[in-house]
Design a protein around this motif. Structure first.
Motif, PDB file in Angstrom:
ATOM      1  N   LEU A  31      66.200  -2.204  60.116  1.00  0.00           N
ATOM      2  CA  LEU A  31      65.082  -1.264  60.214  1.00  0.00           C
ATOM      3  C   LEU A  31      63.670  -1.997  60.178  1.00  0.00           C
ATOM      4  O   LEU A  31      62.892  -1.930  60.627  1.00  0.00           O
ATOM      5  CB  LEU A  31      65.028  -0.355  58.735  1.00  0.00           C
ATOM      6  CG  LEU A  31      65.951   0.795  58.776  1.00  0.00           C
ATOM      7  CD1 LEU A  31      66.100   1.604  57.448  1.00  0.00           C
ATOM      8  CD2 LEU A  31      65.488   1.647  59.878  1.00  0.00           C
ATOM      9  N   ASP A  35      62.140   0.869  65.141  1.00  0.00           N
ATOM     10  CA  ASP A  35      62.995   2.145  65.034  1.00  0.00           C
ATOM     11  C   ASP A  35      63.724   2.116  66.551  1.00  0.00           C
ATOM     12  O   ASP A  35      64.928   2.680  66.623  1.00  0.00           O
ATOM     13  CB  ASP A  35      61.982   3.301  64.974  1.00  0.00           C
ATOM     14  CG  ASP A  35      61.561   3.256  63.450  1.00  0.00           C
ATOM     15  OD1 ASP A  35      62.245   3.356  62.653  1.00  0.00           O
ATOM     16  OD2 ASP A  35      60.378   3.217  63.439  1.00  0.00           O
ATOM     17  N   LYS A  83      55.596   6.192  60.175  1.00  0.00           N
ATOM     18  CA  LYS A  83      56.583   6.720  59.195  1.00  0.00           C
ATOM     19  C   LYS A  83      56.126   8.167  58.531  1.00  0.00           C
ATOM     20  O   LYS A  83      56.898   9.224  58.557  1.00  0.00           O
ATOM     21  CB  LYS A  83      56.749   5.705  57.933  1.00  0.00           C
ATOM     22  CG  LYS A  83      57.744   4.496  58.601  1.00  0.00           C
ATOM     23  CD  LYS A  83      57.968   3.722  57.298  1.00  0.00           C
ATOM     24  CE  LYS A  83      58.725   2.448  58.240  1.00  0.00           C
ATOM     25  NZ  LYS A  83      58.324   1.608  59.204  1.00  0.00           N
ATOM     26  N   TRP A 479      62.452   5.837  53.858  1.00  0.00           N
ATOM     27  CA  TRP A 479      62.478   5.445  55.452  1.00  0.00           C
ATOM     28  C   TRP A 479      64.044   5.426  55.818  1.00  0.00           C
ATOM     29  O   TRP A 479      64.251   6.072  56.821  1.00  0.00           O
ATOM     30  CB  TRP A 479      61.649   4.692  55.998  1.00  0.00           C
ATOM     31  CG  TRP A 479      61.752   4.309  57.487  1.00  0.00           C
ATOM     32  CD1 TRP A 479      62.147   3.643  58.103  1.00  0.00           C
ATOM     33  CD2 TRP A 479      61.139   5.687  58.323  1.00  0.00           C
ATOM     34  NE1 TRP A 479      62.114   3.686  59.829  1.00  0.00           N
ATOM     35  CE2 TRP A 479      61.522   5.171  59.634  1.00  0.00           C
ATOM     36  CE3 TRP A 479      60.808   6.819  58.194  1.00  0.00           C
ATOM     37  CZ2 TRP A 479      61.143   6.136  60.807  1.00  0.00           C
ATOM     38  CZ3 TRP A 479      60.342   7.521  59.184  1.00  0.00           C
ATOM     39  CH2 TRP A 479      60.461   6.949  60.614  1.00  0.00           C
ATOM     40  N   SER A 483      64.925   7.921  58.939  1.00  0.00           N
ATOM     41  CA  SER A 483      65.366   7.390  60.003  1.00  0.00           C
ATOM     42  C   SER A 483      66.770   7.960  60.481  1.00  0.00           C
ATOM     43  O   SER A 483      66.992   8.157  61.706  1.00  0.00           O
ATOM     44  CB  SER A 483      65.342   5.854  59.765  1.00  0.00           C
ATOM     45  OG  SER A 483      65.958   5.065  60.901  1.00  0.00           O
TER      46      SER A 483
END
Length: 560
Positions: A31, A35, A83, A479, A483
């Motif tokens: 990560l 992305d 984010k 995240w 994600s």
């Protein structure tokens, strides 16, 4: 959505098609590398520059408010999302769309037939038939989520020489009272005995063929026995399908096409496609470097290929499919190559829509399971053991659970189905009851437990969720989850396009692991200004896990 934005940026900068750049964009393994990533190695030869130089130049030329950073790293251009914006967007989208999240209309309501499961009657439903059943069922669910209409066909093996052999065995050694008391196991014993005796007495095989010829010619006694065997088998299969939650739109088996094969043979004759080979009628395929397709044996008996040609034509005329899928083991590759080519030679252009979806075998001690040798693991026994184990675990850990029996069924069956579906479709699987019934690690029960944990948190919070907004710190903290949530539509698209349910199985494992890691670090129900954001995250995880499990044909209990 965001992958498309990155692809469009790169396409414009390189003067390439968005379709081409979309295929090239990857997900970085870590990560911290962003992305999305666009590799520049394929451009090095074209531009006569190093991938690192191309990536550096390209990164400097790109910008979009969706990304907080676009930067070169080695031979890649890495895209990092804002984010809090992306996180808020995905939570709001899931809240609005609920189970429809990840759906698309790409199928445009085109009709797809799926030939799946297809066990042989008068034999137990073994582990060998599990793969076709659960892979085919999941593919159907994935295609429906992509906007296709799906017709599921259980093309049961209810015709062929093996039924002549079974009738022969019943006539020689069968005890009607014993068979009626315990039909499928007794018929299996007779079938095994026939092959054991035939190994010592070649005449038996001929007697079996003679009985099948009688059956084909409409002999009343042979047909009476055959109907009995079929009816009992379908009842037994229905019990197993109900346990697994698998349904069909048609169970027209091989026998259904008996009165439709003459038309096929006549058409092949009229089009000059039939020729004689050692007394048998075949369609020559030597120009395709394939052996001939056998249409009729020397004695006039029809074959598997004859029935499949009749079935393909019937399905096209009945359903007008855009695609016709056959979820059948990889050992049948040659058969489906021949089927497709023969149909094309007959002038049926729609045969191009026929696709064989092969899969590996379930092996026992490294060898293929065999009905005739009695080497079988019965699926219903495995399911019953899995359900009992789940029931025992619930009794120990949560004895007051409401609807305990239903939850035990969902968890036990889910364990068996998930163990199969998480494997790469084309790989063989060694049967291990211990691995199949394991509840920890990368298993169905682990994903189900994570879903139940999310449900419990939401029940405790009693918060009415509005439009979830998350700040920078909460987004950074969550995240890995956010994600994953962003990737769900992409995972569905890939799994449907590649007929690969394992992509969804791996996805729900990754999401469950990300959520459990978050759960271990964060006090989710703490009363503060960020509670609503955290509840929004839990709600989204619960929704997507339930939908991912549904696409695998697996239930999602709210409590465990």
């Amino acid at each position: 959505m965001y992958k498309s934005i990155a692809a469009e940026l790169v396409a414009e900068a390189l003067n390439k098609s968005t379709e081409e750049t979309t295929k090239m964009i990857e997900r970085p393994k870590q990560l911290q590398h962003g992305d999305y990533a666009f590799p520049c190695f394929a451009l090095a030869k074209e531009k006569r520059q190093s991938p690192q130089y191309i990536a550096s130049e390209l990164a400097e030329s790109l910008s979009n408010p969706a990304f907080s950073a676009i930067e070169a790293m080695g031979g890649y251009v890495n895209f990092t999302l804002h984010k809090e914006h992306a996180g808020s967007h995905v939570l709001q989208t899931i809240q609005q769309q609920q189970a429809a999240y990840g759906s698309s209309t790409v199928g445009q309501k085109e009709l797809v037939t799926i030939d799946l499961s297809s066990p042989n009657i008068a034999k137990p439903f073994s582990m060998g038939h599990l793969r076709s059943t659960v892979i085919g069922s999941s593919i159907g669910l994935l295609l429906e989520k992509q906007g296709y209409q799906v017709v599921r066909i259980n093309h049961v093996g209810d015709w062929g020489t093996q039924f002549g052999k079974l009738i022969c065995a019943y006539e020689k050694w069968g005890d009607e009272a014993k068979v009626r008391r315990n039909t499928i196991p007794e018929l299996l014993k007779l079938y095994i005995r026939f092959h054991e005796e035939a190994a010592q007495n070649e005449q038996l095989d001929q007697e079996g063929r003679d009985w099948f010829r009688k059956l084909e010619q409409g002999d009343a006694y042979a047909k009476k026995l055959w109907r009995w065997f079929r009816d009992v088998s379908m009842e037994e299969f229905g019990r197993v399908y109900e346990l697994m939650g698998v349904t069909f739109d048609s169970d027209a088996g091989e026998a259904f096409y008996n009165d439709k094969m003459d038309r096929v043979v006549k058409e092949l004759e009229q089009k000059g496609l039939l020729s004689l080979s050692e007394g048998a009628q075949v369609v020559e395929l030597n120009t395709y470097n394939l052996p001939p397709s056998l249409i009729k044996k020397k004695d006039g008996a029809t074959l598997y290929a004859t029935r499949d040609l009749a079935a393909a034509i019937y399905r096209k005329e009945t359903y007008n499919f855009s695609r016709s899928l056959y979820v059948v083991g990889h050992e049948q590759n040659l058969h489906f190559q021949q089927l497709k080519i023969v149909l094309m030679k007959m002038g049926y252009d729609w045969a191009d829509g026929i696709t064989h979806i092969p899969f590996g075998m379930v092996l026992q001690d490294g060898k293929k399971m065999s009905t005739r040798k009695g080497k079988l693991v019965l699926l219903d026994k495995v399911l019953e053991q899995a359900i009992q184990l789940a029931d025992d675990n619930i009794s120990k850990k949560n004895p007051n659970l409401i609807h305990k029996e239903e939850v035990a069924r969902q968890v036990g069956v889910g364990a068996v189905l998930f163990h199969d579906l998480k494997q790469e479709r084309i790989h063989d699987i060694d049967f291990s009851l211990e691995d199949m019934l394991r509840v920890e690690g990368e298993t169905g029960p682990y994903v189900q437990y994570t879903h139940a944990r999310a449900c419990t948190l939401l029940a405790k919070s009693e918060m009415n969720l509005t439009s979830p907004e998350i700040d920078k710190d909460t987004a950074a903290e969550a995240w890995p989850i956010l994600s994953q949530l962003l990737q769900f539509p992409e995972a569905v698209t890939y799994a449907a396009a590649n007929y690969d349910p394992s992509r969804i199985a791996k996805y729900v494992i990754d999401l469950a692991q990300a959520f459990n890691s978050y759960y271990g670090k964060v006090r989710i129900l703490e009363e503060d200004e960020k509670l609503a954001a955290r509840i929004g995250i839990v709600t989204a995880v619960k929704t997507v896990l339930a939908e991912g499990l549904r696409l695998l044909g697996i239930g999602a209990p709210k409590q465990m």
